[in-house]
Enzyme design. Structure first.
Site, PDB file in Angstrom:
ATOM      1  N   CYS A 121       5.760   0.068   7.358  1.00 45.10           N
ATOM      2  CA  CYS A 121       5.387   1.013   6.459  1.00 45.10           C
ATOM      3  C   CYS A 121       6.532   1.640   5.658  1.00 45.10           C
ATOM      4  O   CYS A 121       7.823   1.596   6.085  1.00 45.10           O
ATOM      5  CB  CYS A 121       4.969   2.255   7.823  1.00 45.10           C
ATOM      6  SG  CYS A 121       4.506   3.642   6.622  1.00 45.10           S
ATOM      7  N   LEU A 122       6.388   2.003   4.400  1.00 46.04           N
ATOM      8  CA  LEU A 122       7.337   2.032   3.642  1.00 46.04           C
ATOM      9  C   LEU A 122       8.122   3.665   3.841  1.00 46.04           C
ATOM     10  O   LEU A 122       9.188   3.845   3.465  1.00 46.04           O
ATOM     11  CB  LEU A 122       6.834   2.485   2.086  1.00 46.04           C
ATOM     12  CG  LEU A 122       6.412   1.031   1.372  1.00 46.04           C
ATOM     13  CD1 LEU A 122       5.670   1.349  -0.114  1.00 46.04           C
ATOM     14  CD2 LEU A 122       7.316  -0.045   1.330  1.00 46.04           C
ATOM     15  N   HIS A 179      -4.799   1.017   7.113  1.00 43.78           N
ATOM     16  CA  HIS A 179      -3.315   1.914   7.492  1.00 43.78           C
ATOM     17  C   HIS A 179      -3.299   3.014   6.523  1.00 43.78           C
ATOM     18  O   HIS A 179      -2.771   4.127   7.010  1.00 43.78           O
ATOM     19  CB  HIS A 179      -2.382   0.992   7.355  1.00 43.78           C
ATOM     20  CG  HIS A 179      -0.972   1.264   7.141  1.00 43.78           C
ATOM     21  ND1 HIS A 179      -0.128   0.861   8.244  1.00 43.78           N
ATOM     22  CD2 HIS A 179      -0.178   1.934   6.440  1.00 43.78           C
ATOM     23  CE1 HIS A 179       1.161   1.116   7.962  1.00 43.78           C
ATOM     24  NE2 HIS A 179       1.222   2.078   6.730  1.00 43.78           N
ATOM     25  N   GLU A 180      -3.552   2.739   5.169  1.00 40.77           N
ATOM     26  CA  GLU A 180      -3.285   4.018   4.114  1.00 40.77           C
ATOM     27  C   GLU A 180      -4.386   5.064   4.471  1.00 40.77           C
ATOM     28  O   GLU A 180      -4.067   6.198   4.370  1.00 40.77           O
ATOM     29  CB  GLU A 180      -3.483   3.227   2.634  1.00 40.77           C
ATOM     30  CG  GLU A 180      -2.467   2.199   2.441  1.00 40.77           C
ATOM     31  CD  GLU A 180      -1.067   2.597   2.649  1.00 40.77           C
ATOM     32  OE1 GLU A 180      -0.572   3.753   2.485  1.00 40.77           O
ATOM     33  OE2 GLU A 180      -0.374   1.792   3.224  1.00 40.77           O
ATOM     34  N   HIS A 212      -2.930   7.570   6.667  1.00 44.31           N
ATOM     35  CA  HIS A 212      -1.684   8.413   6.360  1.00 44.31           C
ATOM     36  C   HIS A 212      -2.593   9.393   5.813  1.00 44.31           C
ATOM     37  O   HIS A 212      -2.080  10.672   5.982  1.00 44.31           O
ATOM     38  CB  HIS A 212      -1.079   7.619   5.125  1.00 44.31           C
ATOM     39  CG  HIS A 212       0.091   6.840   5.280  1.00 44.31           C
ATOM     40  ND1 HIS A 212       1.034   7.239   6.029  1.00 44.31           N
ATOM     41  CD2 HIS A 212       0.495   5.341   5.225  1.00 44.31           C
ATOM     42  CE1 HIS A 212       2.071   6.618   6.275  1.00 44.31           C
ATOM     43  NE2 HIS A 212       1.673   5.409   5.837  1.00 44.31           N
ATOM     44  N   GLY A 238       0.889  -1.117   0.031  1.00 42.33           N
ATOM     45  CA  GLY A 238       0.173  -0.073  -0.019  1.00 42.33           C
ATOM     46  C   GLY A 238       0.932   1.339  -0.053  1.00 42.33           C
ATOM     47  O   GLY A 238       1.881   1.191   0.416  1.00 42.33           O
ATOM     48  N   GLN A 255       2.571   9.843   1.312  1.00 43.30           N
ATOM     49  CA  GLN A 255       4.072   9.337   1.218  1.00 43.30           C
ATOM     50  C   GLN A 255       4.938   9.855   0.313  1.00 43.30           C
ATOM     51  O   GLN A 255       6.353   9.561   0.353  1.00 43.30           O
ATOM     52  CB  GLN A 255       4.012   7.792   1.563  1.00 43.30           C
ATOM     53  CG  GLN A 255       3.201   7.589   2.683  1.00 43.30           C
ATOM     54  CD  GLN A 255       3.016   5.963   2.728  1.00 43.30           C
ATOM     55  OE1 GLN A 255       2.155   5.328   2.399  1.00 43.30           O
ATOM     56  NE2 GLN A 255       4.266   5.245   3.328  1.00 43.30           N
TER      57      GLN A 255
END
Length: 173
Positions: free
Chosen positions: A95-96, A137-138, A141, A46, A51
């Site tokens: 997480c990225l 999660h996304e 963000h 994701g 991000q």
């Protein structure tokens, strides 16, 4: 399509609430392609627009992870959770924007989400399992929230310090 740089925590842009997308256009479709390419390259399941320093309410995800699985890329514009199950589930999340750091986070097992797709059509779907965790999660963000915000302060501070050190090392080359 182009790979985009992923912001690393702590970065103030990751704590900002993203702006709703007014309309779907070709620029947004190109952004979606870039986001998917960046997510797959990372590799991740994701990626939210903030991000990559784009402050729009848009995310991409693909939780078909098995090696023989057919990719199932999704692009969600202005997503909103409209229902959550009472039952909770715990997943070890990463997480990225917080590379190589993982922690268990408790979230609703199932969620129903509405969004607009790249054709400008309204969509509504119920997600469960990893898909439910990922979409929550996304969407977090998009609201300026990171998975570490669910952790106890000491663990969150420890991860933040590791990320500050990583960013200093990256700046030095």
């Amino acid at each position: 399509m182009a790979l985009r740089n992923i912001l690393i925590h702590p970065d103030p842009r990751l704590k900002k609430v993203a702006t709703p997308v007014p309309s779907v256009n070709d620029d947004l479709r190109r952004l979606a392609d870039d986001m998917l390419e960046t997510m797959y390259d990372a590799p991740g399941i994701g990626l939210a627009a903030p991000q990559i320093a784009v402050m729009n309410r848009m995310l991409v995800m693909d939780c078909a992870k098995e090696d023989d699985a057919t990719p199932e890329p999704m692009v969600l514009i202005n997503p909103e959770v409209v229902w959550t199950s009472e039952e909770q589930n715990v997943y070890e999340e990463g997480c990225l924007s917080i590379p190589e750091q993982y922690a268990e986070v408790e979230r609703p097992t199932e969620v129903e989400v509405t969004w607009t797709n790249l054709d400008g059509q309204a969509k509504r779907e119920r997600f469960d399992g990893l898909w439910a965790t990922c979409v929550q999660h996304e969407i977090d963000h998009l609201d300026g929230k990171l998975f570490i915000d669910y952790l106890k302060p000491l663990k969150r501070q420890m991860i933040t310090r590791k990320m500050q050190k990583l960013k200093r090392e990256m700046a030095r080359g």
